[in-house]
Design an enzyme around this catalytic site. Structure first.
Site, PDB file in Angstrom:
ATOM      1  N   GLU A 124       1.067  -1.210   0.062  1.00 19.78           N
ATOM      2  CA  GLU A 124      -0.098   0.048  -0.114  1.00 19.78           C
ATOM      3  C   GLU A 124       0.803   1.255   0.155  1.00 19.78           C
ATOM      4  OE1 GLU A 124      -3.447   0.066   2.825  1.00 19.78           O
ATOM      5  OE2 GLU A 124      -2.415   1.913   3.805  1.00 19.78           O
ATOM      6  N   ARG A 165     -14.930   3.001   6.040  1.00 21.25           N
ATOM      7  CA  ARG A 165     -15.558   4.174   6.771  1.00 21.25           C
ATOM      8  C   ARG A 165     -14.683   5.445   6.654  1.00 21.25           C
ATOM      9  NH1 ARG A 165     -16.547   5.465  12.737  1.00 21.25           N
ATOM     10  NH2 ARG A 165     -14.342   5.908  12.552  1.00 21.25           N
ATOM     11  N   GLN A 210      -5.967  -4.735   9.603  1.00 27.26           N
ATOM     12  CA  GLN A 210      -5.127  -4.020   9.981  1.00 27.26           C
ATOM     13  C   GLN A 210      -3.630  -4.685  10.488  1.00 27.26           C
ATOM     14  OE1 GLN A 210      -3.932  -1.080  10.834  1.00 27.26           O
ATOM     15  NE2 GLN A 210      -5.480   0.128  11.785  1.00 27.26           N
ATOM     16  N   THR A 229      -4.146   4.744  -0.974  1.00 19.26           N
ATOM     17  CA  THR A 229      -5.137   5.342   0.133  1.00 19.26           C
ATOM     18  C   THR A 229      -5.629   6.789  -0.259  1.00 19.26           C
ATOM     19  OG1 THR A 229      -3.581   6.474   1.391  1.00 19.26           O
ATOM     20  CG2 THR A 229      -3.513   4.261   2.216  1.00 19.26           C
ATOM     21  N   TYR A 230      -6.542   6.838   0.242  1.00 16.39           N
ATOM     22  CA  TYR A 230      -7.396   8.259   0.096  1.00 16.39           C
ATOM     23  C   TYR A 230      -7.621   8.933   1.368  1.00 16.39           C
ATOM     24  CZ  TYR A 230     -10.887  11.464  -1.765  1.00 16.39           C
ATOM     25  OH  TYR A 230     -11.503  12.914  -2.075  1.00 16.39           O
TER      26      TYR A 230
END
Length: 318
Positions: free
Chosen positions: A19, A125, A211, A50-51
């Site tokens: 990532e 989320r 995670q 990622t955002y």
């Protein structure tokens, strides 16, 4: 190609993925390529991007009052994904958040991804804005990730927000979601967290990425608990090598994960961060080897924008 197809084609062999973060605003995309290039020898079938949602800053005006301003420090997720697929011919997986998006924003975002030939998304989320304690959804936005998954699945069935649209085309996204071996920081218990994870799977999620964790036993127990609840989708372990002494406090505080005593004491006794970095690499290599023996489909590494320690690990594993 979809992540689930990559897993099927690997025929039980553990694959490598990682990532990355978009660069800070003002930096060139070459800063991304320079960190991806050293890792391409390990043939990652996909790379997550990622955002990062907006942040609030306050500027003092001439009259002494404060003006609230919205800033995005790491824009460019969609453009980076398109660039990765074009340059490296591997699948790029953008993160799609509830936070900062209305349902219409989400739909338009997904349409752009579909037009670009992006087949996979990570539905999350997202965190609260840094200036807020608790997560607040956008007006007419999603409050929970399972609602976001539902919207993506509706698009996969050709169901758009505008019910009057005729002859709509279906998207075909493979949807990943997050899992937390030590539970989400806001969940009252691991069991309740898995309950809500199951809802995301029921809504249409195809795979789970965990995670970070530093004790493999917690991952193994998490997988067994998921199976006992009827969750059968692939569960990809997410790993991050510790690299500085500061992370002994930062990681538990920021991500609410435990660090094993052996790792903590080794870092405490290290004379500098160069030694800590090597400790982190060796610990992550040991984690990776054990996970491969257990037959995990992928090892997914959180690079945090730096590839040197990830390369050191992958060189030993892949």
């Amino acid at each position: 190609m979809k992540v689930t197809e990559h897993i099927a084609q690997s025929k039980g062999k553990t694959r490598f993925s990682f990532e990355i973060l978009p660069p800070l605003k003002g930096q060139h995309i070459d800063s991304i390529f320079n960190n991806i290039d050293p890792l391409m020898e390990f043939n990652p079938p996909f790379i997550d991007v990622t955002y990062h949602r907006e942040e609030y800053v306050y500027q003092e005006l001439d009259n002494g009052l404060l003006k609230k301003k919205i800033v995005k420090k790491r824009p460019g997720t969609v453009g980076i994904c398109a660039a990765i697929q074009n340059k490296y011919n591997v699948d790029a997986i953008p993160h799609v958040l509830c936070g900062g998006f209305s349902k219409e924003d989400t739909e338009n975002f997904l349409i752009d991804l579909d037009f670009l030939g992006i087949d996979n998304v990570m539905a999350l989320r997202g965190d609260a804005v840094k200036s807020e304690i608790y997560f607040k959804p956008e007006k007419d936005g999603h409050k929970f990730a399972n609602e976001l998954v539902d919207q993506i699945e509706n698009l996969n069935q050709g169901k758009y927000l505008d019910k009057d649209l005729q002859n709509t085309s279906c998207t075909d996204f493979c949807v990943g979601v997050a899992g937390y071996p030590e539970k989400h920081m806001e969940a009252p218990s691991l069991e309740s967290d898995i309950h809500f994870l199951k809802k995301k799977i029921k809504q249409g999620a195809d795979y789970i990425v965990t995670q970070m964790f530093f004790d493999n036993q917690k991952y193994f127990e998490f997988v067994e608990k998921c199976k006992s609840e009827g969750i059968t989708v692939p569960i990809i372990p997410g790993l991050k090598p510790i690299s500085t002494k500061k992370q002994l406090n930062l990681i538990p505080h920021r991500f609410k994960v435990d660090l094993p005593d052996d790792l903590v004491m080794a870092v405490v006794k290290a004379k500098d961060n160069t030694e800590v970095r090597q400790i982190g690499i060796e610990w992550c290599i040991a984690q990776s080897k054990e996970l491969i023996k257990k037959g995990v489909p992928f090892l997914h590494y959180y690079s945090m924008g730096k590839s040197d320690n990830i390369k050191s690990i992958a060189s030993e594993i892949f």
